[in-house]
Design a protein around this motif. Sequence first.
Motif, PDB file in Angstrom:
ATOM      1  N   LEU A  81      26.380 -50.826  29.119  1.00  0.00           N
ATOM      2  CA  LEU A  81      27.651 -51.549  29.125  1.00  0.00           C
ATOM      3  C   LEU A  81      27.523 -53.001  28.679  1.00  0.00           C
ATOM      4  O   LEU A  81      28.489 -53.757  28.771  1.00  0.00           O
ATOM      5  CB  LEU A  81      28.261 -51.497  30.534  1.00  0.00           C
ATOM      6  CG  LEU A  81      28.546 -50.100  31.080  1.00  0.00           C
ATOM      7  CD1 LEU A  81      29.001 -50.180  32.536  1.00  0.00           C
ATOM      8  CD2 LEU A  81      29.587 -49.391  30.237  1.00  0.00           C
ATOM      9  N   TRP A  82      26.341 -53.386  28.196  1.00  0.00           N
ATOM     10  CA  TRP A  82      26.162 -54.802  27.859  1.00  0.00           C
ATOM     11  C   TRP A  82      25.502 -55.041  26.505  1.00  0.00           C
ATOM     12  O   TRP A  82      25.676 -56.109  25.923  1.00  0.00           O
ATOM     13  CB  TRP A  82      25.320 -55.490  28.939  1.00  0.00           C
ATOM     14  CG  TRP A  82      23.947 -54.903  29.084  1.00  0.00           C
ATOM     15  CD1 TRP A  82      23.583 -53.847  29.876  1.00  0.00           C
ATOM     16  CD2 TRP A  82      22.764 -55.312  28.410  1.00  0.00           C
ATOM     17  NE1 TRP A  82      22.252 -53.572  29.734  1.00  0.00           N
ATOM     18  CE2 TRP A  82      21.710 -54.473  28.838  1.00  0.00           C
ATOM     19  CE3 TRP A  82      22.474 -56.319  27.492  1.00  0.00           C
ATOM     20  CZ2 TRP A  82      20.402 -54.576  28.379  1.00  0.00           C
ATOM     21  CZ3 TRP A  82      21.163 -56.434  27.024  1.00  0.00           C
ATOM     22  CH2 TRP A  82      20.146 -55.572  27.474  1.00  0.00           C
ATOM     23  N   ASP A  83      24.763 -54.086  25.960  1.00  0.00           N
ATOM     24  CA  ASP A  83      24.078 -54.271  24.679  1.00  0.00           C
ATOM     25  C   ASP A  83      25.103 -54.223  23.553  1.00  0.00           C
ATOM     26  O   ASP A  83      25.588 -53.160  23.187  1.00  0.00           O
ATOM     27  CB  ASP A  83      23.020 -53.183  24.499  1.00  0.00           C
ATOM     28  CG  ASP A  83      22.263 -53.325  23.188  1.00  0.00           C
ATOM     29  OD1 ASP A  83      22.587 -54.230  22.394  1.00  0.00           O
ATOM     30  OD2 ASP A  83      21.340 -52.526  22.958  1.00  0.00           O
ATOM     31  N   MET A  84      25.433 -55.379  22.996  1.00  0.00           N
ATOM     32  CA  MET A  84      26.482 -55.451  21.989  1.00  0.00           C
ATOM     33  C   MET A  84      26.113 -54.771  20.672  1.00  0.00           C
ATOM     34  O   MET A  84      26.937 -54.648  19.770  1.00  0.00           O
ATOM     35  CB  MET A  84      26.858 -56.912  21.730  1.00  0.00           C
ATOM     36  CG  MET A  84      27.441 -57.619  22.958  1.00  0.00           C
ATOM     37  SD  MET A  84      28.895 -56.764  23.636  1.00  0.00           S
ATOM     38  CE  MET A  84      30.101 -57.072  22.358  1.00  0.00           C
ATOM     39  N   ASN A  85      24.867 -54.309  20.540  1.00  0.00           N
ATOM     40  CA  ASN A  85      24.460 -53.568  19.355  1.00  0.00           C
ATOM     41  C   ASN A  85      24.861 -52.093  19.446  1.00  0.00           C
ATOM     42  O   ASN A  85      24.862 -51.393  18.445  1.00  0.00           O
ATOM     43  CB  ASN A  85      22.945 -53.683  19.148  1.00  0.00           C
ATOM     44  CG  ASN A  85      22.509 -53.217  17.785  1.00  0.00           C
ATOM     45  OD1 ASN A  85      23.162 -53.497  16.789  1.00  0.00           O
ATOM     46  ND2 ASN A  85      21.404 -52.494  17.723  1.00  0.00           N
TER      47      ASN A  85
END
Length: 251
Positions: free
Chosen positions: A51-55
Amino acid sequence: MKRIWICLLWLACLCPMYGQGLRILFIGDSITDGNWGNSDGSAVPSAGRNLWDMNHIYGSGYMYLCASYYQSKYPGKGYEFFNRGISGNALADLEKRWEEDAIALKPDILSVLVGTNDIHYYIGGPHAEPFDTLGWEKRYRALLDRSLRANPNLKLVLGAPFTAFTGSMKESEGFALRDSLVHTLARIVKRIAVEYKAVYLPYDEMFETLLHEAPSSQDTYWIWDGIHPTPAGHRRMSELWIKEVERAGIL
């Protein structure tokens, strides 16, 4: 967990525009999922995904293309997008996670695409009784009503389910029934969209036109297995989403 919170704080400092604009939520099955959050296409619950890795935050389907379009074109508006598609989900599965994945995120715009798995499971199992279209419609409306009670100003975008006689689908039995039932659900979604004053996305009609125009030797160009779009198909889905949403003036 500590590392994740550090990353989230870092993103908040680096990108102060996040969370300041409209919140747009996409929910549905594998077509929306697009391997969202490194799920590898499996039915991992939302809380268990990245829910946090923008890739990898949006997957690689039409939802990603819609989000990337708006966030790149309007960086100052702080649009916040959420993918809550999960592979294999039918309408009953969405119902089980609606509170967590639809209402709790407090979207301003809710985009729903579901139905093909409802028919897929029906076709693949014993079906002495006709498919319960009335029950399906009632459940669909009930979910929208729950969201509208939570946010009376919520804008709805409802996509028509679709199928195609392409790829491995040609090896399966009962396509005529599948096609008929999917079209029935599409008509139900269209009727609901009219009554709820929602944006309606006729994906079934769009793909029928594209498949009719495609050379017979390339019948898998837009939908490769009868259910899932190719990258080209996802691009056309995103273009239709953007076109109709902007026509309605809700984003």
